[in-house]
Design an enzyme around this catalytic site. Structure first.
Site, PDB file in Angstrom:
ATOM      1  NE  ARG A  56     -40.205 -26.671  21.106  1.00 15.73           N
ATOM      2  CZ  ARG A  56     -40.381 -26.408  19.824  1.00 15.73           C
ATOM      3  NH1 ARG A  56     -41.058 -27.253  19.062  1.00 15.73           N
ATOM      4  NH2 ARG A  56     -39.881 -25.306  19.277  1.00 15.73           N
ATOM      5  CG  HIS A  70     -58.448 -22.890  25.945  1.00 14.79           C
ATOM      6  ND1 HIS A  70     -57.576 -23.943  25.826  1.00 14.79           N
ATOM      7  CD2 HIS A  70     -59.094 -23.056  27.124  1.00 14.79           C
ATOM      8  CE1 HIS A  70     -57.692 -24.727  26.882  1.00 14.79           C
ATOM      9  NE2 HIS A  70     -58.605 -24.208  27.685  1.00 14.79           N
TER      10      HIS A  70
END
Length: 161
Positions: A128, A89
């Site tokens: 991040r 996925h």
């Protein structure tokens, strides 16, 4: 984690640009950080009037980005996060989002801010996300890149402020 080699770019006045931000909803903490980073960049570049649209996930970013580009936005910032799991996925969603956003930019000749995190784990995403303890602010970076690219496209078209 890269985090080095980024250009030293001072914010410029982009107040004349029409900007939209499309943001996924999965991974709330990371997405809140990315969106806050985008908002900081918009403020630094003097873009007061912008639209924010939320979508269910990263897979949905390209189609909504395309609709926004078709409405005449100068820049569309796409924010999302995909974290690797135990199935393919991850690869399908990352490839679809990346390819779709590139296509939007090319098909509409619009600046696309690519703020899609593709991480192996939650910690990488948090590093991040532009949160207080993050090492990087990818929401800010993607937005700044989109604004600078939109400014360049406007100059190439002879539409400078």
């Amino acid at each position: 984690m890269a985090g080095h080699g980024a250009p030293d770019q001072e914010p410029i006045d982009c107040s004349d640009l029409r900007v939209a931000v499309v943001a996924a909803s999965w991974h709330t903490q990371v997405m809140d950080g990315l969106l806050a980073g985008a908002e900081r960049a918009l403020a630094d570049y003097r873009v007061a009037d912008h639209q924010v649209v939320r979508v269910p996930g990263t897979f949905e970013l390209p189609v909504v980005a395309s609709a926004l580009a078709a409405q005449g936005y100068d820049a569309v910032v796409a924010l999302g996060v995909v974290i690797r799991g135990g199935t393919p996925h991850f690869d399908y969603v990352c490839n679809a989002a990346t390819d779709g956003l590139v296509r939007v930019g090319l098909d509409h000749t619009v600046a696309i801010g690519f703020g899609v995190l593709t991480c192996d784990n939650d910690q990488q995403a948090l590093e991040r996300a532009g949160l207080p303890h993050s090492r990087e602010d990818k929401g800010y970076e993607a937005t700044a890149a989109a604004l600078l690219t939109a400014r360049t496209l406007a100059e190439l078209a002879g539409r400078t402020p």
